[in-house]
Design a protein around this motif. Structure first.
Motif, PDB file in Angstrom:
ATOM      1  N   TRP A 407       0.886  -1.241   0.015  1.00 12.91           N
ATOM      2  CA  TRP A 407       0.065   0.148   0.056  1.00 12.91           C
ATOM      3  C   TRP A 407       0.835   1.289  -0.071  1.00 12.91           C
ATOM      4  CZ3 TRP A 407      -1.403  -4.204   3.370  1.00 12.91           C
ATOM      5  CH2 TRP A 407      -2.604  -4.812   2.899  1.00 12.91           C
ATOM      6  N   ARG A 408       0.373   2.492  -0.100  1.00  6.87           N
ATOM      7  CA  ARG A 408       0.949   3.704  -0.078  1.00  6.87           C
ATOM      8  C   ARG A 408       1.830   3.983   1.070  1.00  6.87           C
ATOM      9  NH1 ARG A 408      -2.157   8.000   2.665  1.00  6.87           N
ATOM     10  NH2 ARG A 408      -3.932   7.188   3.218  1.00  6.87           N
ATOM     11  N   VAL A 409       1.422   3.573   2.135  1.00  3.31           N
ATOM     12  CA  VAL A 409       2.493   3.384   3.461  1.00  3.31           C
ATOM     13  C   VAL A 409       2.546   2.009   4.002  1.00  3.31           C
ATOM     14  CG1 VAL A 409       1.717   5.776   3.954  1.00  3.31           C
ATOM     15  CG2 VAL A 409       0.466   3.939   5.076  1.00  3.31           C
ATOM     16  N   GLU A 410       3.261   1.942   4.871  1.00  2.18           N
ATOM     17  CA  GLU A 410       3.564   0.521   5.538  1.00  2.18           C
ATOM     18  C   GLU A 410       2.461   0.021   6.677  1.00  2.18           C
ATOM     19  OE1 GLU A 410       7.315  -2.429   6.414  1.00  2.18           O
ATOM     20  OE2 GLU A 410       7.566  -0.208   5.945  1.00  2.18           O
ATOM     21  N   TYR A 411       1.333  -0.278   6.197  1.00  2.00           N
ATOM     22  CA  TYR A 411       0.256  -0.925   7.117  1.00  2.00           C
ATOM     23  C   TYR A 411       0.634  -1.982   7.593  1.00  2.00           C
ATOM     24  CZ  TYR A 411      -2.701   2.892   4.901  1.00  2.00           C
ATOM     25  OH  TYR A 411      -3.144   4.287   4.339  1.00  2.00           O
ATOM     26  N   THR A 412       0.182  -2.483   8.550  1.00  2.00           N
ATOM     27  CA  THR A 412       0.179  -3.667   9.096  1.00  2.00           C
ATOM     28  C   THR A 412      -0.993  -4.797   8.389  1.00  2.00           C
ATOM     29  OG1 THR A 412       0.950  -3.163  11.413  1.00  2.00           O
ATOM     30  CG2 THR A 412       0.150  -5.107  11.082  1.00  2.00           C
ATOM     31  N   GLU A 413      -0.379  -5.763   7.791  1.00  2.00           N
ATOM     32  CA  GLU A 413      -1.484  -6.511   7.113  1.00  2.00           C
ATOM     33  C   GLU A 413      -2.325  -7.445   7.908  1.00  2.00           C
ATOM     34  OE1 GLU A 413       2.086  -7.891   4.292  1.00  2.00           O
ATOM     35  OE2 GLU A 413       2.113  -7.514   6.270  1.00  2.00           O
ATOM     36  N   LEU A 414      -3.617  -7.408   7.638  1.00  2.00           N
ATOM     37  CA  LEU A 414      -4.335  -8.371   8.528  1.00  2.00           C
ATOM     38  C   LEU A 414      -3.962  -9.776   8.294  1.00  2.00           C
ATOM     39  CD1 LEU A 414      -7.096  -8.271  10.523  1.00  2.00           C
ATOM     40  CD2 LEU A 414      -8.281  -8.875   8.462  1.00  2.00           C
ATOM     41  N   VAL A 415      -3.851 -10.157   7.066  1.00  2.00           N
ATOM     42  CA  VAL A 415      -3.697 -11.239   6.553  1.00  2.00           C
ATOM     43  C   VAL A 415      -2.147 -11.245   6.029  1.00  2.00           C
ATOM     44  CG1 VAL A 415      -4.250 -13.586   5.471  1.00  2.00           C
ATOM     45  CG2 VAL A 415      -5.929 -11.954   6.189  1.00  2.00           C
ATOM     46  N   THR A 416      -1.000 -11.748   6.634  1.00  2.00           N
ATOM     47  CA  THR A 416       0.151 -11.536   5.862  1.00  2.00           C
ATOM     48  C   THR A 416       0.484 -12.653   4.951  1.00  2.00           C
ATOM     49  OG1 THR A 416       1.207 -10.701   8.091  1.00  2.00           O
ATOM     50  CG2 THR A 416       2.901 -11.691   6.481  1.00  2.00           C
TER      51      THR A 416
END
Length: 616
Positions: A407-416
């Motif tokens: 994504w445009r920033v380093e979000y934490t993924e819900l499902v890695t």
């Protein structure tokens, strides 16, 4: 013999008739929709051997004193024909033709027809140990749950996948619209097909056609472009009504009538206006295999023009680059950061997902490539606009782990370990992450690929076979073969070679079968990076000896390869169209020879000539 016809469908009537050379059962029925259902008629004509007696009992045919009975069946629907009289006339015509030919002639013609496609490619991955190849399929699958040593079973699944494509996706020969293979091909047996029988275009229908070019069945892809032609006008309406933009747009689903609108459920897939971009990539890639200028001019270029004009309008400036939104990264979700309005909530819709940028870059490059091939000058307004827009697309970002940023920033993924490999589109099926094109982006893609897999990606059969091809594109043949083994360990049901989502019999998804074919092909031949790459990801320890004939590389080169002891023995490359031939073998470290002469630079080839490639 008492013959009747029924099914789990809305039957309107069943009629039996016994007459000389015309013993029939005729069904009329309807799809279950209450509004605008599809109506249909199906008829079976039975031909018993001499001396048989045929009679009617209510809705049944009774055949006695017969040792063999041939049956000819056809069904036609209101999808293609405006009236019942029209579709029944076509049904009758087809049955009459088959009846006149007779069973033996129809069978022979079918074998000739299918062999013309399937016979273009032969694959030999070696011999399985312990006589496994002679065992029944269910026993071989039980063995394959624990080992991938049954290499002849992998060959069988490869051949089976090509058969499924040839059987479920063929261009029409009468000018009517041919339907592409959906998620069950043509083998759905339900009145309520999985996923509504629609065409999911955020991976599934595209995966169906990955083998079409490389395994030399390129005409099986033509029904996909028939569907695009149906959907494009509705996509134009959606572009104008939803976004106020010119051009055409499809979201993540299409149906028989080309409905391109977002679906009204499953948020992490619905608001994604990039199905049209992915299909536009198929159009330009179809040309790269065939070099068919007529297709380029009449199909690929007009569609690319429609799609690029939409994104020139839809995209907007953000932090100095053109980005997209609202959009998403199919079908993943992220956790809203603590400094946002709803921290801790999982979301999917944002702006500037990586996959959007990858797709936009590819189709704008493809549009400009098509214009160049057609001799359309840079002064053309559409070409000038595309050339101006292309460098403004936001480049791919790399995160703190060295990974491609989804994504445009380093979000934490819900499902890695998300099964969709959306941010890795540019590795496979795209090309921008190829190690031969951009080593920096490739390294980042490799980090994300390994991270996905280590967290459980490949949880469905189609996702697992996508991983085979991803690792092949990373030149990691051993890892690609491991993914192949893990597909066998879980996803074929116990009694057949069909791909499923769980390994049981619940959902058959044909895209996994086609992904399997694609994965093996990508181990043996790649051409997306502008070079005919022989054995780029050969799993040498698992398949040390083998051969393949008839694969197709971009640039319209037919390729035969023989390898031994894990390395190229020789290859024949036929130049079908006569173009420049760039070559690479394996890891690129061995000296190559073409017709006995050292290879140093791409060769100008002669149409129809075959070139023999060897290594020192």
């Amino acid at each position: 013999m008492n013959i009747s016809m029924t099914g789990e469908i809305r039957i309107l009537s069943v009629t039996a008739s016994a007459a000389p050379d015309n013993n029939t059962l005729t069904l009329k029925g309807s799809s279950p929709q209450s509004v605008d259902p599809i109506l249909w008629t199906g008829q079976a004509r039975f031909v018993p051997d001499e001396g048989a007696v045929v009679s009617v009992s209510g809705k049944n045919l009774i055949i006695t004193n017969a040792s063999t009975v041939d049956m000819f069946f056809d069904a036609e629907t209101s999808y293609r024909y405006a009236s019942e009289a029209a579709w029944e006339a076509e049904m009758q015509r087809k049955i009459d033709v088959a009846f006149a030919l007779g069973y033996d002639a129809v069978k022979s013609a079918a074998i000739v027809d299918i062999t013309a496609l399937l016979g273009r490619v032969t694959l030999d991955l070696g011999t399985s140990p312990n006589g496994w190849a002679a065992l029944p399929t269910d026993q071989r699958l039980a063995i394959a749950r624990n080992t991938s040593e049954d290499v002849q079973l992998s060959t069988l699944v490869f051949n089976f996948g090509r058969h499924l494509l040839a059987a479920s996706s063929r261009p029409s020969n009468d000018g009517t619209v041919a339907l592409p293979a959906n998620l069950q091909g043509i083998w759905n047996n339900s009145t309520s097909a999985p996923f509504g029988g629609k065409y999911t275009i955020n991976i599934n229908i595209e995966m169906n056609y990955w083998p079409a070019g490389p395994t030399n069945m390129i005409e099986t892809e033509l029904p996909l472009f028939d569907l695009i032609s149906v959907a494009t006008p509705r996509g134009q309406s959606a572009a104008e009504r939803m976004y106020g933009c010119p051009g055409t747009v499809f979201h993540h689903n299409l149906d028989l009538w080309g409905d391109p609108a977002p679906t009204d459920n499953f948020t992490q897939s619905t608001m994604w206006p990039f199905g049209s971009a992915w299909l536009a990539w198929h159009a330009i890639d179809h040309y790269r295999f065939t070099l068919d200028k007529t297709f380029l001019q009449e199909v690929a270029y007009p569609f690319l023009s429609e799609v690029t004009s939409f994104y020139e309008c839809y995209a907007f400036e953000n932090e100095g680059h053109n980005v997209t939104g609202p959009s998403l990264s199919p079908e993943n979700r992220f956790m809203v950061p603590l400094n946002e309005r709803v921290p801790g909530v999982s979301e999917s819709v944002d702006i500037a997902p990586a996959m959007d940028g990858q797709l936009m870059t590819e189709i704008f490059q493809g549009f400009l490539e098509a214009a160049s091939m057609l001799g359309i000058p840079d002064s053309d307004p559409a070409v000038a606009a595309a050339r101006t827009f292309l460098p403004t697309i936001k480049p791919q970002q790399i995160g703190s782990l060295g990974q491609i940023l989804e994504w445009r920033v380093e979000y934490t993924e819900l499902v890695t370990g998300q099964k969709h490999l959306s941010p890795l589109w540019a590795l496979m099926p795209g090309r921008a992450f190829s190690p031969l094109i951009n080593s920096t982006l490739f390294d980042a893609a490799e980090v994300l690929l390994d991270r996905r897999v280590s967290h459980g990606s490949g949880s469905t059969g189609w996702s697992r076979t996508w991983l085979i091809a991803q690792y092949a594109r990373a030149f990691r043949g051993a890892d690609a073969w491991t993914q192949l083994g893990q597909w066998f360990a879980v996803f074929p049901p116990p009694f057949s070679l069909y791909n499923t989502n769980t390994g049981s019999t619940d959902v058959f998804q044909i895209d996994g079968n086609f992904g399997f074919v694609s994965g093996i092909t990508e181990m043996l031949l790649q051409s997306h990076a502008g070079v005919v790459h022989l054995l780029p990801a050969l799993p040498a320890d698992d398949v040390p000896t083998g051969s393949v004939t008839g694969l197709l590389a971009r640039g319209n080169f037919e390729v035969d390869i023989v390898w031994d002891d894990g390395a190229l023995l020789s290859a024949n490359v036929k130049s079908v169209s006569g173009g420049s031939l760039a070559l690479r073998v394996g890891d690129g470290t061995k000296d190559m020879f073409v017709d006995g002469v050292a290879y140093t630079v791409p060769l100008a080839t002669t149409m129809g000539m075959t070139y023999v490639v060897t290594t020192a």
